[in-house]
Design an enzyme around this catalytic site. Sequence first.
Site, short mmCIF file in Angstrom:
data_model
loop_
_atom_site.label_atom_id
_atom_site.label_comp_id
_atom_site.label_asym_id
_atom_site.label_seq_id
_atom_site.Cartn_x
_atom_site.Cartn_y
_atom_site.Cartn_z
N ALA A 10 51.24 82.38 -0.66
CA ALA A 10 51.43 83.83 -0.71
C ALA A 10 51.26 84.38 -2.11
O ALA A 10 51.22 85.59 -2.31
CB ALA A 10 52.80 84.20 -0.16
N ARG A 15 46.55 84.74 -13.18
CA ARG A 15 45.88 84.09 -14.32
C ARG A 15 44.43 83.67 -14.03
O ARG A 15 43.69 83.31 -14.93
CB ARG A 15 46.69 82.87 -14.77
CG ARG A 15 47.84 83.24 -15.69
CD ARG A 15 48.65 82.03 -16.06
NE ARG A 15 49.50 81.58 -14.95
CZ ARG A 15 50.07 80.37 -14.89
NH1 ARG A 15 49.86 79.50 -15.85
NH2 ARG A 15 50.82 80.04 -13.87
N GLY A 77 60.12 84.16 -3.83
CA GLY A 77 60.37 82.76 -4.16
C GLY A 77 60.02 81.79 -3.05
O GLY A 77 59.78 82.17 -1.90
N GLY A 100 49.92 75.78 -1.97
CA GLY A 100 48.51 75.92 -1.62
C GLY A 100 47.57 75.77 -2.80
O GLY A 100 46.35 75.83 -2.63
N GLU A 145 65.80 73.73 -11.98
CA GLU A 145 64.60 74.42 -12.46
C GLU A 145 64.56 74.47 -13.98
O GLU A 145 65.60 74.50 -14.65
CB GLU A 145 64.54 75.84 -11.88
CG GLU A 145 64.14 75.87 -10.41
CD GLU A 145 62.81 75.17 -10.14
OE1 GLU A 145 61.79 75.64 -10.66
OE2 GLU A 145 62.80 74.14 -9.45
N ALA A 406 -14.27 77.90 -4.40
CA ALA A 406 -13.26 78.34 -5.36
C ALA A 406 -13.42 79.82 -5.66
O ALA A 406 -14.52 80.36 -5.70
CB ALA A 406 -13.37 77.53 -6.65
#
Length: 446
Positions: A10, A15, A77, A100, A145, A406
């Site tokens: 999602a 970036r 989150g 993903g 974290e 030709a």
Amino acid sequence: MPLTAVVLAAGLGTRMRSPLAKVLHPLLGRPMVGWIVQALQDVGADVVVVVHHHEEQVRAALSPWKVRFARQESPRGTGDAVSAALAELPASGAVVVTAGDTPLLTARSIQRLIEAHRGECSVAAFEAPDPTGYGRMVPGVGIVEDAACSPEQRRIRIVNSGLYLFDATYLKAQLPRLQPHPPKDELWLTDLVGPNAQVLADFPPDEFLGVNDRAQLAEARGILRRRVNRVWAASGVDFADLDSVMVDVSVTLAPGASLANGVVVTGKSLIAGEVGAHCVLHDTVVFAGARINPGSICDGAEVHSGAIVGPLARLRPGADIRAGAHVGNFCEVKNTIVHEGAKANHLSYLGDADIGAGANIGAGTITCNYDGVRKHRTTIGPGAFIGSNTSLVAPITVGDGAIVGAGSTLTQDVPADAIAVERSPTKLTLASADRLRAVYRRRGAK
Ligand code: UD1
Ligand code: CA
């Protein structure tokens, strides 16, 4: 036992600086998220993809895989993302969760996690040379974290890969209990990985390269390229170099095929023959015993056994180069059959044409197939000889074995075995070249 997988896709991917959704950036002709989905389907998982940004494009790009989708209304989150998929999960069984944007994850690693799974939750971890940004695996606690780490915890190098296996009942019971983390009030999936979770710490770090920007995308592309090429090499395909040859996943290579440096093969190509350096082939079939010489570009073409194309030839859709035929440098062929043993070795445009078996097409021959409104066909019979620099104004037929002199510009059919020359008579002025040069010199001297 049913196996379900949830892919978190999602995120926006700012970036990447791209109008395309991050997870849709192509790697060897397959969108990034398609790699994860394929790996999950390879282990038999029923896949649910969580989407939000660019939802329609992600749905469309994944249509070949037949996955289900869940919509995360306003991404808050990773915990919130899995909650969005709750309705799609079975009451019991195992649920794999992964991101993903880690296209290098293999079915083999997922399978390992499945086989090692015990209890309510297992998490794949690895030792990171630089753990900055990752959640740390803190013994007796669970995942902490990066932002929440004490200085001591920050030194831990065993990190959370983002690949988990949950018991569905546990997930269904615990997800609604997640508490938001200030300042953004996010729900973290990592809070479900407590002290009792099984941590499998020796997963290969390079499979979890996260793609967040174009440099990482290029890096992932390089690793996948080598991986795909190695598999083909093991099946008997010869690669001049595993890094410089780019073969999309949609391509089939036959044992005995050979690919030189800088070759790019995309689309539904099938290669059994020999491809020289720096050729670009798309939707092209090269049969065993055929050779494409360096620098040629082929799109929608077929090249049969014993045929030789290039160097520096261009085959466009519908170019069908039959056994033993030659199409040489600076020839362009489109929607044309060059029959067995026919040769167009230099500087020709053959469009909407049939070139009979054994015919010889002189340098600079052009089929004038377009009148500005419609396309017309040129038919050249077997064994015909077309002299250099001939323009064949289509529709036109040159019969079997005919000879065209030709430089002719032909606007009418040539019967079989006839000779056709369309050329103005030469005007000869004897013993005068030197005199003319003298005149020029005098003019130049003034
Ligand atoms: C996450 C883990 C961290 C782990 C790291 C591994 C959490 C809280 N932290 O951190 O422990 O070491 O992955 O790479 O889970 N996503 C959604 N919806 C959301 C938020 C995220 O679909 O609301 C998706 C993202 O698009 C991405 C994945 O979830 O594909 C991971 O999210 P991200 O924000 O990158 O998590 P990290 O901070 O990397
Ligand atoms: Ca991430």
